[in-house]
Design an enzyme around this catalytic site. Structure first.
Site, PDB file in Angstrom:
ATOM      1  CB  ALA A 144      -0.902  -0.100   1.212  1.00  0.00           C
TER       2      ALA A 144
ATOM      3  CD  GLU B 253       0.715  -5.975   4.991  1.00  0.00           C
ATOM      4  OE1 GLU B 253       0.047  -5.957   3.997  1.00  0.00           O
ATOM      5  OE2 GLU B 253       1.302  -7.200   5.461  1.00  0.00           O
TER       6      GLU B 253
END
Length: 711
Positions: free
Chosen positions: A64, A135
């Protein structure tokens, strides 16, 4: 355009992602909006029979867009962003037509999640290619369906391990685990295999959308998984000590998702993702380990007007642990090394350190015999200073003694070129003083490595009074060349890392002198988020070295007409290190007793320093250990020992392991707020002494508003 779309004669659409102005593709509206338009065409146009998704860049999609995530302020907008992305992925995988990810390069985070939403994944067999959901390292969880698709693909236990640890896999390992369907050797073969898969599976459907789907190994209610889930939280938090909420959110998302249908499970994931994004820990980690670290690597602290440089040949004086480690990391990136010591035996022993590391790599399949031999051939061992001729950089890594270091400097300068750089690996001795032995102090600099050099990511660059900008730039470039992170500090006693690191260890010793139980001290260090507790860390450093540095500092200050400030920890060092002769781990005895790999606190500590009846709370001990470090870091920034907030924060995490979830020593103050920090510091100062008195710069921030930030 971020995407090109070509339809072949079989009706298969090739989606090629190539975001303009970026070295790598990331998931943001510039990519997702045109991609959504293609998904709509896939759904509506019967002539489009399937999709193949690939990248025109060397990598696939690396995750992202952190810039987009950093701007999110509420859980609601984060939840909506997450749900919108997943809705598009769901439409794609439920289109009734085959979609294949032709993974030509690294796919991480959201990039891998997009690939998991495809019906098949073919990956290029490239050693640089990595697949993973990392993440957690930024305090986040995979919010694009990763915590739901991966467990349904490879089983809950394997998914737990991959996601909570943020592991990155090679294409071969991913295929072995069932994440990747097939591997290709060339880009052409990659696309050919992807096309063939589409043709062979014209009505593709995800396993979890088929009637009667079962999780591999069972869902969250099955006995084997229940047993694993019972111990998973304690295992995951064995090192985290509850400081990383993302870990709990990941485990909750996987567990709860394993009780629900796929779409409801994805919604649960979105809620936990929103909790992560809005947490202070995530803000700390993203701010420091993403933005500030990237600023450093882009040369924030490097003189701007100096040309880029590369070291071709490095000389290293001293083949002990530090010198041997520096030789290894230099040879590893193709630099020729001259490793010099007083005897050939010592020099060869230093080279053998590299041999040992490389033999392990070969045994584990991470390297080859040929590569090992090539690297070792780059390291020349010697006892002759004449062999340093032709070195463009020489690093001195000998004992912390001014006279010995001065001799090394003079002997080296008699041989090396006039424009060569001479660096000292000293951890405490001022560079300006060491440079007085040099005939060219402008070319003299400090390069402070951390042990073990092959594992520790930081190098502290120390600029002396006469160090030139050209020398600083060349030192900075060398540190980046060997794959380390450079921070730049000015020449003050203890520099930055050694000075602040010492406050942590010494506060632990001070607690012991007050009658705090040694086990409580150690637990407080771990609960604070430090990688090692203070007494164990003092053993690692060695009490004899700390006593030597203390004596040297006292002499230096007396020579300047100053008195060394008293610290309650000094008496503990003297009692244990001098009087009891317990000098640390290397001698098998210090604050701990050592038996092979096992260690236990020395029982006599509670007799030498009797434990008082009323013990302080763990919260009090943790605050002491954290505040003493953060306050000293603020003083270093105030005194311009460090040149930037980024260097101060990254130096604290990479240098001595300041609790990473806090985002660094100055971010610890920022997150708390200057007002609260000053109030608590004054409470601690009243109880334990003036060393806790808040730094003037933080007092000013509390009065006028403001925080630590780089312009």
């Amino acid at each position: 355009m971020s995407i090109t779309f070509d339809i072949d004669d079989n009706g298969l659409g090739l989606v090629t992602i190539d975001m303009p102005g970026r070295a790598m593709n990331v998931l943001n509206p510039d990519l997702t909006e045109p991609f959504e338009a293609i998904v709509s065409r896939l759904e509506k146009e019967p002539e489009i029979k399937g999709l193949i998704i690939t990248s025109a860049k060397p990598t696939f999609i690396v995750g992202a867009d952190i810039d987009q995530l950093a701007k999110l302020t509420t859980a609601e907008e984060t939840f909506r962003l997450c749900e919108d992305l997943k809705a598009m992925m769901r439409r794609m995988e439920k289109s009734g037509k085959p979609v294949v990810a032709a993974i030509n390069g690294t796919a991480l985070g959201g990039g891998l999640e997009l690939a998991l939403a495809c019906h098949a994944r073919i990956a290029l067999n490239d050693p640089k290619l990595k697949l993973g959901l990392p993440e957690v390292k930024l305090g986040l969880l995979p919010g694009g369906g990763g915590t739901q698709r991966l467990p349904r693909m490879i089983g809950i236990q394997k998914a737990f391990e991959l996601i909570t640890q943020g592991k990155e896999l090679t294409a071969a390992k991913a295929k072995e685990m069932g994440i990747v369907n097939d591997i290709a050797e060339t880009r052409d073969e990659l696309l050919a295999k992807a096309r063939q898969w589409c043709l062979d599976n014209p009505k593709a459907e995800q396993p979890w959308d088929k009637k009667g789907f079962r999780f591999p190994g069972g869902d969250s209610k099955s006995p084997g998984v229940v047993q694993m889930l019972a111990i998973a939280p304690s295992m995951a938090n064995a090192k985290a000590h509850g400081n990383y909420p993302a870990l709990t959110h990941i485990m909750s998302s996987i567990f709860e998702g394993g009780l629900l249908d796929f779409d409801a499970a994805c919604q649960v994931e979105s809620r936990f993702f929103a909790a992560c994004v809005t947490s202070q820990v995530s803000k700390n980690l993203i701010g420091t380990l993403w933005y500030q670290l990237n600023a450093i690597k882009k040369g924030q602290s490097r003189p701007k007007d100096q040309p880029q440089s590369k070291v071709k040949k490095v000389g290293i004086l001293g083949a002990g642990m530090m010198g041997a480690g520096i030789a290894y990391v230099s040879a590893k990136v193709g630099i020729d090394v001259v490793l010099l010591d007083t005897t050939q035996e010592n020099a060869d022993k230093g080279k053998a350190y590299s041999q040992g590391l490389l033999d392990k790599a070969v045994a584990r399949g991470r390297s080859t015999v040929e590569k090992r031999d090539q690297l070792l051939a780059r390291i020349q061992t010697t006892t002759s200073y004449e062999d340093l001729a032709g070195c463009d950089l020489v690093i001195e890594a000998v004992f912390e003694d001014r006279a010995i270091k001065a001799q090394c400097t003079q002997k080296t300068e008699a041989v090396i070129a006039a424009d060569a750089v001479f660096a000292s690996n000293t951890s405490t001795l001022p560079i300006t003083g060491l440079a007085t032995a040099s005939e060219r102090p402008a070319n003299f600099i400090g390069l402070h490595f951390f042990s073990p050099v092959d594992k520790m990511p930081l190098v502290e660059i120390i600029v002396g009074e006469k160090t030139s900008d050209e020398t600083l730039a060349r030192g900075f470039d060398y540190v980046l060349q060997i794959g380390k992170t450079p921070i730049v500090v000015n020449d003050k006693r203890g520099f930055y890392t050694s000075r602040v690191f010492a406050t942590y260890v010494m506060e632990g010793l001070a607690m012991l002198s007050e009658g705090v139980h040694p086990r409580s001290i150690e637990v407080a260090g771990l609960k604070a988020g430090m990688p090692m507790p203070p007494l164990a860390l003092q053993d690692e450093v060695s009490l004899s070295l700390s006593l030597h540095i203390g004596a040297q500092t006292k002499r230096d200050l007396e020579a300047e007409g100053k008195t060394m400030p008293e610290h309650p920890g000094n008496a503990v060092l003297t009692v244990v290190g001098e009087q009891q002769g317990r000098i640390g781990k290397k001698a098998g005895k210090g604050f701990y007793d050592y038996n092979g790999k096992e260690k236990s606190l020395w029982p006599e500590l509670t007799k030498l320093f009797p434990t008082k009846a009323e013990q302080p709370s763990q919260h009090e001990l943790v605050d002491r250990l954290m505040f003493i470090q953060a306050n000293e870091a603020a003083r270093c920034y105030e005194e311009k020992v460090v040149r930037s907030v980024a260097d101060t924060n990254i130096g604290s995490i990479f240098g001595w392991g300041f609790a990473p979830h806090q985002g660094g020593a100055l971010q610890f103050i920022n997150a708390m707020g200057a007002q609260r920090f000053v109030e608590r510091s004054r409470e601690l100062a009243q109880r334990y002494g003036d060393r806790f008195a808040p730094a003037a710069i933080v007092v000013k921030q509390a009065q006028e508003g403001g925080s630590f930030k780089d312009e």
